[in-house]
Design a protein around this motif. Structure first.
Motif, PDB file in Angstrom:
ATOM      1  N   PRO A  30      -5.176  -8.325   3.307  1.00 11.11           N
ATOM      2  CA  PRO A  30      -3.957  -7.691   2.811  1.00 11.11           C
ATOM      3  C   PRO A  30      -4.100  -6.183   2.659  1.00 11.11           C
ATOM      4  O   PRO A  30      -3.128  -5.449   2.854  1.00 11.11           O
ATOM      5  N   ASP A  31      -5.290  -5.718   2.333  1.00 13.75           N
ATOM      6  CA  ASP A  31      -5.527  -4.287   2.203  1.00 13.75           C
ATOM      7  C   ASP A  31      -5.637  -3.618   3.565  1.00 13.75           C
ATOM      8  O   ASP A  31      -4.925  -2.663   3.874  1.00 13.75           O
ATOM      9  N   ILE A  32      -6.521  -4.139   4.410  1.00 17.00           N
ATOM     10  CA  ILE A  32      -6.762  -3.482   5.696  1.00 17.00           C
ATOM     11  C   ILE A  32      -5.533  -3.554   6.596  1.00 17.00           C
ATOM     12  O   ILE A  32      -5.196  -2.580   7.278  1.00 17.00           O
ATOM     13  N   ASN A  33      -4.816  -4.671   6.598  1.00 16.60           N
ATOM     14  CA  ASN A  33      -3.650  -4.774   7.470  1.00 16.60           C
ATOM     15  C   ASN A  33      -2.488  -3.915   6.989  1.00 16.60           C
ATOM     16  O   ASN A  33      -1.669  -3.469   7.797  1.00 16.60           O
ATOM     17  N   THR A  34      -2.407  -3.659   5.683  1.00 14.03           N
ATOM     18  CA  THR A  34      -1.455  -2.656   5.194  1.00 14.03           C
ATOM     19  C   THR A  34      -1.874  -1.269   5.644  1.00 14.03           C
ATOM     20  O   THR A  34      -1.051  -0.473   6.123  1.00 14.03           O
ATOM     21  N   GLU A  35      -3.157  -0.983   5.516  1.00 18.42           N
ATOM     22  CA  GLU A  35      -3.702   0.301   5.958  1.00 18.42           C
ATOM     23  C   GLU A  35      -3.466   0.532   7.446  1.00 18.42           C
ATOM     24  O   GLU A  35      -3.252   1.679   7.879  1.00 18.42           O
ATOM     25  N   ASP A  36      -3.485  -0.530   8.247  1.00 15.87           N
ATOM     26  CA  ASP A  36      -3.264  -0.372   9.689  1.00 15.87           C
ATOM     27  C   ASP A  36      -1.924   0.307   9.967  1.00 15.87           C
ATOM     28  O   ASP A  36      -1.809   1.128  10.887  1.00 15.87           O
ATOM     29  N   PHE A  37      -0.888  -0.032   9.196  1.00 15.17           N
ATOM     30  CA  PHE A  37       0.404   0.640   9.369  1.00 15.17           C
ATOM     31  C   PHE A  37       0.284   2.125   9.044  1.00 15.17           C
ATOM     32  O   PHE A  37       0.817   2.977   9.770  1.00 15.17           O
ATOM     33  N   SER A  38      -0.405   2.450   7.956  1.00 15.83           N
ATOM     34  CA  SER A  38      -0.553   3.859   7.606  1.00 15.83           C
ATOM     35  C   SER A  38      -1.376   4.614   8.646  1.00 15.83           C
ATOM     36  O   SER A  38      -1.124   5.789   8.917  1.00 15.83           O
ATOM     37  N   ALA A  39      -2.360   3.933   9.247  1.00 18.70           N
ATOM     38  CA  ALA A  39      -3.131   4.570  10.326  1.00 18.70           C
ATOM     39  C   ALA A  39      -2.233   4.867  11.523  1.00 18.70           C
ATOM     40  O   ALA A  39      -2.371   5.906  12.174  1.00 18.70           O
ATOM     41  N   ALA A  40      -1.302   3.957  11.824  1.00 15.70           N
ATOM     42  CA  ALA A  40      -0.353   4.215  12.902  1.00 15.70           C
ATOM     43  C   ALA A  40       0.546   5.391  12.555  1.00 15.70           C
ATOM     44  O   ALA A  40       0.912   6.194  13.431  1.00 15.70           O
ATOM     45  N   VAL A  41       0.901   5.528  11.279  1.00  8.72           N
ATOM     46  CA  VAL A  41       1.682   6.687  10.837  1.00  8.72           C
ATOM     47  C   VAL A  41       0.847   7.964  10.971  1.00  8.72           C
ATOM     48  O   VAL A  41       1.372   9.019  11.357  1.00  8.72           O
ATOM     49  N   ASP A  42      -0.444   7.884  10.675  1.00  9.63           N
ATOM     50  CA  ASP A  42      -1.331   9.036  10.914  1.00  9.63           C
ATOM     51  C   ASP A  42      -1.194   9.511  12.355  1.00  9.63           C
ATOM     52  O   ASP A  42      -1.036  10.714  12.624  1.00  9.63           O
ATOM     53  N   PHE A  43      -1.309   8.558  13.276  1.00  5.96           N
ATOM     54  CA  PHE A  43      -1.259   8.903  14.694  1.00  5.96           C
ATOM     55  C   PHE A  43       0.088   9.536  15.045  1.00  5.96           C
ATOM     56  O   PHE A  43       0.143  10.598  15.678  1.00  5.96           O
ATOM     57  N   LEU A  44       1.174   8.890  14.642  1.00  5.38           N
ATOM     58  CA  LEU A  44       2.501   9.392  15.002  1.00  5.38           C
ATOM     59  C   LEU A  44       2.798  10.735  14.337  1.00  5.38           C
ATOM     60  O   LEU A  44       3.493  11.582  14.912  1.00  5.38           O
ATOM     61  N   SER A  45       2.270  10.939  13.142  1.00  7.46           N
ATOM     62  CA  SER A  45       2.515  12.197  12.426  1.00  7.46           C
ATOM     63  C   SER A  45       1.933  13.396  13.158  1.00  7.46           C
ATOM     64  O   SER A  45       2.382  14.528  12.950  1.00  7.46           O
ATOM     65  N   THR A  46       0.947  13.162  13.987  1.00  8.80           N
ATOM     66  CA  THR A  46       0.286  14.255  14.700  1.00  8.80           C
ATOM     67  C   THR A  46       0.539  14.213  16.211  1.00  8.80           C
ATOM     68  O   THR A  46       0.003  15.045  16.940  1.00  8.80           O
ATOM     69  N   TYR A  47       1.360  13.254  16.668  1.00 12.11           N
ATOM     70  CA  TYR A  47       1.646  13.176  18.104  1.00 12.11           C
ATOM     71  C   TYR A  47       2.641  14.265  18.481  1.00 12.11           C
ATOM     72  O   TYR A  47       3.627  14.517  17.770  1.00 12.11           O
ATOM     73  N   LYS A  48       2.416  14.904  19.598  1.00 12.92           N
ATOM     74  CA  LYS A  48       3.132  16.133  19.961  1.00 12.92           C
ATOM     75  C   LYS A  48       4.645  15.970  20.037  1.00 12.92           C
ATOM     76  O   LYS A  48       5.386  16.919  19.741  1.00 12.92           O
ATOM     77  N   ASN A  49       5.135  14.813  20.454  1.00 14.44           N
ATOM     78  CA  ASN A  49       6.581  14.633  20.625  1.00 14.44           C
ATOM     79  C   ASN A  49       7.233  13.810  19.525  1.00 14.44           C
ATOM     80  O   ASN A  49       8.399  13.413  19.646  1.00 14.44           O
ATOM     81  N   ALA A  50       6.502  13.533  18.446  1.00 12.02           N
ATOM     82  CA  ALA A  50       7.068  12.788  17.325  1.00 12.02           C
ATOM     83  C   ALA A  50       7.325  13.739  16.167  1.00 12.02           C
ATOM     84  O   ALA A  50       6.495  14.594  15.850  1.00 12.02           O
ATOM     85  N   GLY A  51       8.480  13.583  15.533  1.00 13.25           N
ATOM     86  CA  GLY A  51       8.781  14.390  14.361  1.00 13.25           C
ATOM     87  C   GLY A  51       8.078  13.825  13.143  1.00 13.25           C
ATOM     88  O   GLY A  51       8.345  12.683  12.755  1.00 13.25           O
ATOM     89  N   PRO A  52       7.170  14.563  12.501  1.00 14.44           N
ATOM     90  CA  PRO A  52       6.391  14.017  11.387  1.00 14.44           C
ATOM     91  C   PRO A  52       7.236  13.618  10.182  1.00 14.44           C
ATOM     92  O   PRO A  52       6.783  12.824   9.358  1.00 14.44           O
ATOM     93  N   GLU A  53       8.442  14.140  10.074  1.00 12.94           N
ATOM     94  CA  GLU A  53       9.344  13.750   8.986  1.00 12.94           C
ATOM     95  C   GLU A  53      10.341  12.688   9.425  1.00 12.94           C
ATOM     96  O   GLU A  53      11.280  12.376   8.686  1.00 12.94           O
ATOM     97  N   LYS A  54      10.130  12.127  10.604  1.00  9.52           N
ATOM     98  CA  LYS A  54      11.076  11.145  11.164  1.00  9.52           C
ATOM     99  C   LYS A  54      10.326   9.904  11.640  1.00  9.52           C
ATOM    100  O   LYS A  54      10.461   9.470  12.778  1.00  9.52           O
ATOM    101  N   ILE A  55       9.529   9.302  10.744  1.00  4.70           N
ATOM    102  CA  ILE A  55       8.691   8.163  11.116  1.00  4.70           C
ATOM    103  C   ILE A  55       9.088   6.933  10.312  1.00  4.70           C
ATOM    104  O   ILE A  55       9.210   6.974   9.089  1.00  4.70           O
ATOM    105  N   GLY A  56       9.299   5.831  11.020  1.00  2.81           N
ATOM    106  CA  GLY A  56       9.592   4.552  10.400  1.00  2.81           C
ATOM    107  C   GLY A  56       8.602   3.502  10.855  1.00  2.81           C
ATOM    108  O   GLY A  56       7.762   3.747  11.730  1.00  2.81           O
ATOM    109  N   ILE A  57       8.691   2.325  10.264  1.00  2.56           N
ATOM    110  CA  ILE A  57       7.843   1.204  10.664  1.00  2.56           C
ATOM    111  C   ILE A  57       8.687  -0.054  10.801  1.00  2.56           C
ATOM    112  O   ILE A  57       9.762  -0.169  10.194  1.00  2.56           O
ATOM    113  N   LEU A  58       8.184  -0.983  11.601  1.00  2.00           N
ATOM    114  CA  LEU A  58       8.856  -2.265  11.802  1.00  2.00           C
ATOM    115  C   LEU A  58       7.790  -3.353  11.841  1.00  2.00           C
ATOM    116  O   LEU A  58       6.861  -3.276  12.651  1.00  2.00           O
ATOM    117  N   GLY A  59       7.904  -4.319  10.949  1.00  6.38           N
ATOM    118  CA  GLY A  59       6.944  -5.414  10.893  1.00  6.38           C
ATOM    119  C   GLY A  59       7.609  -6.738  11.186  1.00  6.38           C
ATOM    120  O   GLY A  59       8.694  -7.022  10.675  1.00  6.38           O
TER     121      GLY A  59
END
Length: 321
Positions: A100-129
């Motif tokens: 439950p901890d690590i799989n929750t963290e996996d979403f935040s790690a994906a947000v880490d990646f998207l927050s720094t991806y060149k064509n993604a807006g860091p203030e425009k990130i959502g998730i879908l589970g």
């Protein structure tokens, strides 16, 4: 990053998007694998809304999460379908174990990646589970304030079902007996140096199985959704994997989610009560529960006539601006 040279998904390839293999680490140091879906023809300096997607529980990114990712990328989002820790192409040992901890963290790690991806807006990130990762997505939304909008589809709370059984039928005595069994298995696993597997889906149906189990089988065990790396298609969870799920409920702070949430579930899904009960805990006027008429649990994996992509698109467009 590398281009996804060969198409290994369970759904047809779209010519409207580009798919790239990507890797990123979570804060436990586990290297995760994802497929990044990018709308074709975007401008070099574009900053698009982005969505991280995972699930169902026991599935891989080449199945339902990839279908969601590709479809939403066709509609103008950058999307990242990823394999959770210990599964699919993601790293981590032992294999086929959930947390439950690590799989929750996996979403935040994906947000880490998207927050720094060149064509993604860091203030425009959502998730879908999807399915069990719907529960982990809600848990991530409660802890990660960078997540601006959350969608869950056919959600399971894996901690609730692991601790209480379906429809909360397991009492404290039954739970204690299960703990005794699983901890005895831990000793055996340590002695043998291997991890005993849980029973998986049967190779053939007898017709006597519960309807929801037959629904799972017809998705995971047939060409409709089979994938060789999917635990549910071609493998087993570790038997002791459910120990932490039994002991660490994930939605303790879901009432404190301040960002928009859309929860989607099938009218005829055996799991509908997970979304309905989780929805009751959410506060504020930016939350909604959408029940899809006639849909069962797995319809929201891949049934394009049932998955409300127009409403999902509108929700993310409104809230990832």
């Amino acid at each position: 990053m590398a281009n996804a040279a060969t198409w290994d998904k369970t759904f047809p390839k779209s010519e409207k998007v580009t798919v790239k293999k990507v890797h990123f680490k979570n804060r436990f140091g586990i290297k995760l694998a994802g497929d990044l879906y990018i709308p074709k023809g975007i401008q070099k300096d574009a900053k698009l809304p982005a969505i991280a997607i995972s699930g169902p529980f026991g599935a891989v990114k080449e199945q339902a999460s990839g279908l969601y990712a590709q479809t939403l990328a066709e509609r103008g989002f950058i999307t990242l379908a990823f394999d959770p820790s210990f599964t699919g192409e993601s790293k981590g040992s032992a294999r086929n174990v959930a947390s439950p901890d690590i799989n929750t963290e996996d979403f935040s790690a994906a947000v880490d990646f998207l927050s720094t991806y060149k064509n993604a807006g860091p203030e425009k990130i959502g998730i879908l589970g999807i399915c069990g990762f719907g529960g982990f997505a809600l848990n991530a939304a409660a802890i990660d304030t960078r997540i601006k909008a959350t969608v869950t589809a056919t959600m399971y709370d894996m901690t609730r079902v692991s601790a209480n059984g379906y429809f909360d039928a397991m009492d404290a005595n039954a739970r204690y007996a299960l703990r005794e069994q699983l901890n005895a298995q831990r000793t055996k696993d340590y002695q043998s140096g291997t991890y005993a597997p849980q029973p998986g889906l049967p190779e053939k149906l007898t017709g006597e199985e519960p309807a929801f189990l037959q629904d799972y089988w017809h998705y995971y065990k047939t060409p409709r959704g089979f994938h060789k790396r999917s635990i549910n298609s071609n493998g087993n969870w570790n038997m002791t994997s459910s120990l932490s799920l039994m002991n660490l409920p994930i939605l303790a702070y879901s009432s404190e989610i301040r960002t928009p949430v859309m929860m989607i579930h099938g009218e005829k899904a055996h799991s509908r009560y997970f979304s309905e009960d989780a929805f009751k805990k959410l506060t504020g006027n930016n939350k909604n529960l959408l029940i899809i008429p006639g849909a069962n649990h797995v319809d929201l994996y891949d049934n394009l006539e049932k998955i409300p992509f127009d409403k999902i698109t509108a929700f993310f467009q409104e809230n990832l601006r």
